[in-house]
Design a protein around this motif. Structure first.
Motif, PDB file in Angstrom:
ATOM      1  N   PRO A  56       0.790  -1.274  -0.031  1.00  0.00           N
ATOM      2  CA  PRO A  56      -0.027  -0.028   0.028  1.00  0.00           C
ATOM      3  C   PRO A  56       0.883   1.263   0.118  1.00  0.00           C
ATOM      4  N   VAL A  57       0.473   2.278  -0.677  1.00  0.00           N
ATOM      5  CA  VAL A  57       1.069   3.562  -0.493  1.00  0.00           C
ATOM      6  C   VAL A  57       0.529   4.299   0.614  1.00  0.00           C
ATOM      7  N   PRO A  58       1.805   4.556   1.446  1.00  0.00           N
ATOM      8  CA  PRO A  58       1.408   5.289   2.726  1.00  0.00           C
ATOM      9  C   PRO A  58       0.412   6.592   2.570  1.00  0.00           C
ATOM     10  N   TYR A  59      -0.096   6.811   3.416  1.00  0.00           N
ATOM     11  CA  TYR A  59      -1.264   8.092   3.622  1.00  0.00           C
ATOM     12  C   TYR A  59      -0.238   9.516   3.283  1.00  0.00           C
ATOM     13  N   GLU A  60       0.931   9.362   3.990  1.00  0.00           N
ATOM     14  CA  GLU A  60       1.613  10.165   3.932  1.00  0.00           C
ATOM     15  C   GLU A  60       2.375  10.740   2.576  1.00  0.00           C
TER      16      GLU A  60
ATOM     17  N   ARG B 247      -0.876  15.528  -2.613  1.00  0.00           N
ATOM     18  CA  ARG B 247      -1.575  16.684  -2.659  1.00  0.00           C
ATOM     19  C   ARG B 247      -1.121  18.029  -2.588  1.00  0.00           C
ATOM     20  N   ASP B 248       0.071  18.076  -1.723  1.00  0.00           N
ATOM     21  CA  ASP B 248       0.513  19.556  -1.502  1.00  0.00           C
ATOM     22  C   ASP B 248       1.723  19.740  -2.293  1.00  0.00           C
TER      23      ASP B 248
END
Length: 149
Positions: free
Chosen positions: A5-9, A15-16
């Motif tokens: 999984p790709v980490p949420y971070e 996004r930023d």
């Protein structure tokens, strides 16, 4: 391939920091603003740009308009159909190459474009003012650098 999984971070970082996402979001916000402003003349922001691209001394080719608007020909053709139905444009045969098409504004298209230009000017001025208030320098050179070969 990895199924890790790709980490949420990473999602937050993208996004930023993602220029593509930032430009897409800004483009959608600008399009909504212009769409709302141009509603009284019955145009969307995309239709305004398309009509403006045809406002030339000689009817442009389909390919020239597609290139200017950074669209593929199939997308451009689909976007032309509503303008044809409204009687704003004519798609004609290119006299120098019978396989090609040339695009022309009709009198109705020119009149609609003439009514839309003051709306575009006022809306654009408001956006420039908003950017200046936010301390943003003119973004056009940077945006042009992204699509200039």
């Amino acid at each position: 391939m990895s199924n890790a999984p790709v980490p949420y971070e990473t999602t937050i970082h993208v996004r930023d920091h993602c220029l593509c996402l930032a430009v897409q979001r800004a483009a959608r916000a600008l399009a909504r603003r212009f769409d709302e402003a141009l509603k009284p003349v019955g145009l969307t922001s995309g239709q305004f740009s398309l009509l403006m691209s045809l406002n030339r001394p000689e009817p442009p080719t389909l390919g020239a308009v597609a290139s200017l608007l950074a669209m593929d020909r199939t997308t451009l053709t689909a976007n032309l159909k509503p303008l044809q139905r409204q009687g704003f444009i004519i798609v004609g045969v290119d006299p120098s190459d019978r396989r090609g098409r040339r695009l022309s504004l009709t009198d109705s298209g020119r009149e609609t474009l003439a009514r839309a230009v003051p709306i575009w000017v006022a809306t654009h001025g408001g956006i420039d003012d908003d950017l200046a208030t936010a301390g943003v320098a003119d973004p056009r050179p940077a945006l042009l650098a992204l699509h200039t070969p």
